[in-house]
Design an enzyme around this catalytic site. Sequence first.
Site, short mmCIF file in Angstrom:
data_model
loop_
_atom_site.label_atom_id
_atom_site.label_comp_id
_atom_site.label_asym_id
_atom_site.label_seq_id
_atom_site.Cartn_x
_atom_site.Cartn_y
_atom_site.Cartn_z
N CYS A 195 7.47 -10.25 2.45
CA CYS A 195 8.00 -11.12 1.40
C CYS A 195 8.11 -12.56 1.89
CB CYS A 195 9.32 -10.58 0.86
SG CYS A 195 9.81 -11.35 -0.71
N HIS B 177 8.23 -5.02 -0.58
CA HIS B 177 9.25 -4.65 0.40
C HIS B 177 9.13 -3.17 0.80
CE1 HIS B 177 11.93 -8.23 0.54
NE2 HIS B 177 11.37 -8.47 -0.63
N GLU C 196 10.28 -1.80 3.44
CA GLU C 196 11.53 -1.32 4.06
C GLU C 196 12.48 -0.74 3.03
OE1 GLU C 196 12.85 -5.26 2.52
OE2 GLU C 196 10.99 -4.43 3.32
#
Length: 237
Positions: free
Chosen positions: A113, A215, A217
Amino acid sequence: MAVKIGIASNHWIHPSDRFDTNYIDYIQIDYVDGIRESGGVPFILPLGQPDEAETYIESVDALLLTGGQGVTPILYGAEPIKEVEETDIYRDEFEIALVKAAVKAGKPVLGICRGLQIVNVALGGTLYQDIYTQIGATGKHNQHPTSWEIPTQHVTATAGSWLQAKFGDRFLVNSFHHQAIDQLGADLTTTAVSDDKVIEAFESADGQVFGVQFHPEMMFKTHPEFREVFQHLVDLV
């Protein structure tokens, strides 16, 4: 031998009700877990001065840059527009120095990002400060209030890219951004785009530098395939 992944931290610079001005450097735990579950050992790099970057990079095998504030427009030759929102030039300048030091040392770099955006600027690229006002983006690139782990928009991978090899031609991702890549930095090529043509991923010609606008994660614990993004960084070492 353990693969050491340096994760550049964010820092809290606003007074809070509980801690007042007792500021902290921090990183979201999901980045740490993503590296650990991919066989790497995470090392959190506190925000420092640009002239310390080479020392930090000497201590790790690869670099991960994470999400957060917008990138300061003056660093890529633009004046800020009203939609730019919060920026942090201290973090920007340190992370740009980290990227340059890692590339110079031939160590892999992953940007996620904001991390993708700062890598692009470090390599001479530019950004859109707001994709809705500047290029008329039509997609929903910030899915809030939809829960962060749910993929909500399709991206199309570039043929022959590592993303295509791992995820196929077209796949769903999550989205939390309003800045995005304009001109790519030196030696970078697009590896995925959204349906409204926003760049969602890139990689360098040698494959050592890569980034994603989404994202992983936030998604890999419920969608395990996204752990491959972290695994790819570890495997490059």
